[in-house]
Design a protein around this motif. Structure first.
Motif, short mmCIF file in Angstrom:
data_model
loop_
_atom_site.label_atom_id
_atom_site.label_comp_id
_atom_site.label_asym_id
_atom_site.label_seq_id
_atom_site.Cartn_x
_atom_site.Cartn_y
_atom_site.Cartn_z
N ASN A 1 0.86 -1.19 0.00
CA ASN A 1 0.00 0.00 0.00
C ASN A 1 0.89 1.23 0.00
N HIS B 1 2.33 -4.72 4.34
CA HIS B 1 1.90 -5.40 5.56
C HIS B 1 3.02 -6.34 6.02
N TYR C 1 -11.19 -7.47 -2.05
CA TYR C 1 -10.21 -6.42 -1.78
C TYR C 1 -8.85 -6.93 -2.24
N ASN D 1 -5.41 5.86 -1.60
CA ASN D 1 -5.30 6.58 -0.33
C ASN D 1 -4.86 8.04 -0.50
N HIS E 1 -15.38 0.73 5.06
CA HIS E 1 -13.95 0.49 4.93
C HIS E 1 -13.58 -0.69 5.81
N HIS F 1 -11.04 -7.39 4.50
CA HIS F 1 -9.73 -7.99 4.28
C HIS F 1 -9.78 -9.50 4.55
#
Ligand SMILES: O=C([O-])[C@@H](O)[C@@H](O)[C@H](O)[C@@H](O)C(=O)[O-]
Ligand SMILES: [Mg+2]
Length: 459
Positions: free
Chosen positions: A29, A34, A164, A250, A352, A381
């Motif tokens: 991201n 992650h 997602y 984002n 979200h 997620h």
């Protein structure tokens, strides 16, 4: 208050706050990647009628400590007077009843640049954890599902969810403790393997659709160049012309570029999520409104309309069509209140998400079940954890792109105490304070730093 009122409500006999950890893939991201583990906070309540209620919210010390501070206010309280208990927690943090904007992080933390995933960390996370567990208990006591206790009650039998999708880094190059990569072309194998090209993203979309029946797809952007992220959406659409697709960088795209490419490729998008952010002294809401006017592409956000005050400004500007009112930071009741407003004002409600366990999956499902009118498929997620992680005995399932709303009382899930203990033990082993996605990215690019206006991978 009239203390002589007779109440048949059970009381809360014990509150446990349990930080837990689960495993994740190397999802890319704007903030980096992650790490191999994600963390969450659980609240478990026991009641005088022998029941257990549960809630789940984002991980981290700030929320954990605030929840621990709430124990004295929750234990001994009457389940049916949950609003009173939630107000007492708000008051103990100096917040007015119903206030939505108090942060649980320190002033020092607030002063540093807040990254997208930090924007939504606040007192409402604390409230939601307790609220969900109390509503779970109340629903069980009354014999009704939680969605029937929210807003105007249950509005739908199934909640649509989206696939997602993320670009995935090659975790083998990091030396970190990600799960070993597997051969094969099913979703479970593919979710751990590198995916950096438009065709690789379309392959992920196919595998997710095959496994869960999705018709809606969201790509986490802010990773590659803007045109390459739109090329990934185009690749999905070539294979699935009827798919509803969106991309979420984002807020990273410069307005000028976003408008130019939005005019050219906007027809591929059902909507754009936080395509642009603050620029040149203008707020993210102002810039999003300009993007929308110039491209006619609908916009969604979990960054610029995240509380009632921001919602007010956003609506006046016409910046956002789809507020993504995650119950974890709007509260369950607040999220449904916003859904009602969206319905009445011609907006579209969505939610979200962050990495989460199956308790949150149930919380999302009940909030969305109580949202009136047409909603957009909600984020989850869960597909990155499903099949390997679980904290309940029988997690809700995503079938044909939707979760069937459980008809059992409360949240309709049963905590698996052994799995929770194991996830807590993992937390104790791996938790390293606040989430920091730069750490894993630096394993690929030494010295890498976050820049809110530059793609994280293709620099
Ligand atoms: O999990 C991620 O990397 C997401 O970027 C998450 O942190 C965001 O909060 C979220 O999903 C979003 O829609 O912006
Ligand atoms: Mg987003």
């Amino acid at each position: 208050m009239n203390h002589l009122l007779r109440s048949s409500s059970p009381t809360v006999t014990a509150m446990r706050v349990i930080p837990v950890a689960g495993r994740d893939s190397m999802l890319l991201n704007l903030c980096g990647a992650h790490g191999p583990f994600f963390i969450r906070n659980l609240v478990l309540l026991e009641s005088s009628d022998g029941r257990v209620g549960i809630g789940e919210v984002p991980g981290g010390e700030g929320i954990l400590k605030a929840l621990q501070k709430a124990v004295a206010l929750v234990e001994g309280s009457q389940v049916a007077r949950y609003q009173r208990t939630l107000n007492a927690i708000r008051a103990s943090h100096g917040a007015h009843t119903g206030s939505m904007q108090h942060q649980v992080s320190s002033a020092a933390e607030a002063a540093v640049l807040r990254q997208p995933h930090e924007i939504n960390l606040r007192l409402d996370n604390v409230i939601t954890a307790v609220e969900a567990a109390l509503l779970d208990l109340l629903g069980q006591h009354l014999g009704v599902p939680v969605c029937e206790l929210l807003g105007s009650g249950q509005q739908r039998s199934h909640v649509p969810m989206l696939a997602y999708l993320f670009y995935v880094g090659d975790s083998r190059r990091t030396g970190l403790r990600y799960a070993a990569q597997r051969a094969g072309d099913d979703w479970y194998a593919m979710r751990g393997r590198e995916a950096l090209t438009p065709e690789a993203i379309a392959d992920l979309a196919d595998a997710a659709a095959e496994r869960y029946g999705f018709q809606d797809f969201k790509l986490k952007g802010g990773v590659m160049a803007l045109q390459d992220e739109l090329a990934a959406i185009a690749a999905i659409k070539r294979r699935r012309p009827d798919a509803r697709c969106t991309v979420d960088p984002n807020g990273a795209w410069p307005l000028r570029d976003a408008i130019a490419l939005g005019k050219q490729y906007g027809h591929l998008l059902a909507y754009a999520e936080d395509p642009c952010g603050p620029e040149q002294g203008y707020s993210g809401r102002e810039i999003m409104a300009e993007f929308k006017r110039a491209t006619s592409v609908r916009t969604a956000t979990n960054m610029v309309a995240t509380d009632w005050r921001q919602m007010g400004h956003s609506h006046l500007l016409g910046a956002v069509d789809i507020p993504l009112a995650d119950p974890h930071f709007w509260t369950m009741q607040g999220s449904v209140r916003l859904a009602q407003l969206c319905h009445d004002w011609g907006l579209t409600w969505g939610s979200h998400s962050n990495n989460h366990f199956d308790v949150s999956l149930a919380m999302f499902t009940h909030a969305a079940a109580a949202a009136p009118g047409r909603i957009t498929a909600i984020d989850t997620h869960w597909i990155w954890q499903e099949g390997e992680e679980r904290l309940t005995r029988a997690p809700l399932q995503i079938v044909d792109g939707a979760v069937a709303v459980p008809s059992r009382p409360g949240l309709g899930i049963e905590p698996d105490l052994e799995r929770i203990a194991a996830a807590h033990a993992l937390y104790q082993q791996v938790a390293q304070g606040a989430r920091d996605d730069a750490v894993a990215m630096r394993c690929l690019f030494p010295g890498w730093t976050y820049d809110p206006k530059r793609p994280s991978y293709a620099r």
